[in-house]
Design a protein around this motif. Structure first.
Motif, PDB file in Angstrom:
ATOM      1  N   VAL A   1       0.850  -1.196   0.000  1.00 37.10           N
ATOM      2  CA  VAL A   1       0.000   0.000   0.000  1.00 37.10           C
ATOM      3  C   VAL A   1       0.884   1.243   0.000  1.00 37.10           C
ATOM      4  O   VAL A   1       0.682   2.176  -0.781  1.00 37.10           O
ATOM      5  CB  VAL A   1      -0.964   0.007   1.214  1.00 37.10           C
ATOM      6  N   CYS A   2       1.879   1.259   0.884  1.00 40.12           N
ATOM      7  CA  CYS A   2       2.775   2.421   0.953  1.00 40.12           C
ATOM      8  C   CYS A   2       3.561   2.576  -0.350  1.00 40.12           C
ATOM      9  O   CYS A   2       3.683   3.687  -0.865  1.00 40.12           O
ATOM     10  CB  CYS A   2       3.731   2.298   2.143  1.00 40.12           C
ATOM     11  N   ALA A   3       4.074   1.467  -0.889  1.00 42.60           N
ATOM     12  CA  ALA A   3       4.859   1.525  -2.132  1.00 42.60           C
ATOM     13  C   ALA A   3       4.023   2.086  -3.274  1.00 42.60           C
ATOM     14  O   ALA A   3       4.523   2.857  -4.097  1.00 42.60           O
ATOM     15  CB  ALA A   3       5.391   0.139  -2.484  1.00 42.60           C
ATOM     16  N   ALA A   4       2.737   1.740  -3.316  1.00 44.14           N
ATOM     17  CA  ALA A   4       1.860   2.237  -4.381  1.00 44.14           C
ATOM     18  C   ALA A   4       1.690   3.752  -4.300  1.00 44.14           C
ATOM     19  O   ALA A   4       1.384   4.402  -5.294  1.00 44.14           O
ATOM     20  CB  ALA A   4       0.500   1.548  -4.302  1.00 44.14           C
ATOM     21  N   GLU A   5       1.918   4.321  -3.117  1.00 46.00           N
ATOM     22  CA  GLU A   5       1.834   5.768  -2.928  1.00 46.00           C
ATOM     23  C   GLU A   5       3.213   6.421  -2.999  1.00 46.00           C
ATOM     24  O   GLU A   5       3.363   7.600  -2.700  1.00 46.00           O
ATOM     25  CB  GLU A   5       1.182   6.083  -1.583  1.00 46.00           C
ATOM     26  N   GLY A   6       4.238   5.628  -3.334  1.00 46.08           N
ATOM     27  CA  GLY A   6       5.598   6.159  -3.402  1.00 46.08           C
ATOM     28  C   GLY A   6       6.194   6.409  -2.031  1.00 46.08           C
ATOM     29  O   GLY A   6       7.090   7.228  -1.877  1.00 46.08           O
ATOM     30  N   LYS A   7       5.695   5.677  -1.024  1.00 45.85           N
ATOM     31  CA  LYS A   7       6.159   5.862   0.349  1.00 45.85           C
ATOM     32  C   LYS A   7       6.631   4.539   0.928  1.00 45.85           C
ATOM     33  O   LYS A   7       6.600   3.513   0.248  1.00 45.85           O
ATOM     34  CB  LYS A   7       5.029   6.449   1.211  1.00 45.85           C
ATOM     35  N   VAL A   8       7.068   4.574   2.183  1.00 45.65           N
ATOM     36  CA  VAL A   8       7.512   3.385   2.908  1.00 45.65           C
ATOM     37  C   VAL A   8       6.788   3.350   4.252  1.00 45.65           C
ATOM     38  O   VAL A   8       6.206   4.345   4.688  1.00 45.65           O
ATOM     39  CB  VAL A   8       9.040   3.402   3.140  1.00 45.65           C
ATOM     40  N   LEU A   9       6.838   2.190   4.918  1.00 49.15           N
ATOM     41  CA  LEU A   9       6.283   2.112   6.271  1.00 49.15           C
ATOM     42  C   LEU A   9       7.082   3.030   7.188  1.00 49.15           C
ATOM     43  O   LEU A   9       8.312   3.102   7.091  1.00 49.15           O
ATOM     44  CB  LEU A   9       6.359   0.671   6.793  1.00 49.15           C
TER      45      LEU A   9
END
Length: 131
Positions: free
Chosen positions: A97-105
């Protein structure tokens, strides 16, 4: 399945995890920053009676960039007031989910406190490997 309407077609396969779960597990941090625990089961959804939720941060882990909800304002693991709204996510699901937003946990040092969804009293997945 040939000839069936598109609505009847089987769902597409779940995408493979974007990253492998660390052998020694990952840290789950309390949403209020009061501590962390090492979790070695990537499919765990609770620890010590508390749910495991998650928040996404920019890759530099800056607290100001953390969020517990998607662009539509939907809490990633459900709005936990009441806790029966919990929508469990495994570590792989949360990571994706985070990767799809260009983010990380988010990490242990910056646990994304006071950012809504009633997550402060629960654990949050991190991308930090246990030592």
């Amino acid at each position: 399945d040939a000839g069936l309407p598109a609505a009847c077609a089987p769902p597409p396969p779940t995408p493979a995890p974007t990253k492998e779960f660390p052998t020694c597990g990952v840290r789950i941090s309390l949403g209020n920053g009061a501590g962390f625990h090492c979790e070695d089961d990537p499919s765990a959804t609770e620890h010590a009676g508390k749910k495991i939720v998650f928040a996404c941060c920019d890759a530099d882990m800056r607290y100001s960039t953390c969020t517990r909800a998607d662009a539509d304002g939907e809490c990633y693991a459900g709005f936990l007031n009441p806790v029966s709204n919990f929508a469990p996510k495994t570590w792989h699901e949360a990571t994706n989910v985070c990767a799809a937003e260009g983010k990380v946990l988010c990490g242990v040092e910056q646990p994304c406190m006071n950012k809504g969804c009633h997550y402060n009293g629960h654990y949050q997945w991190t991308g930090e490997e246990c030592q």
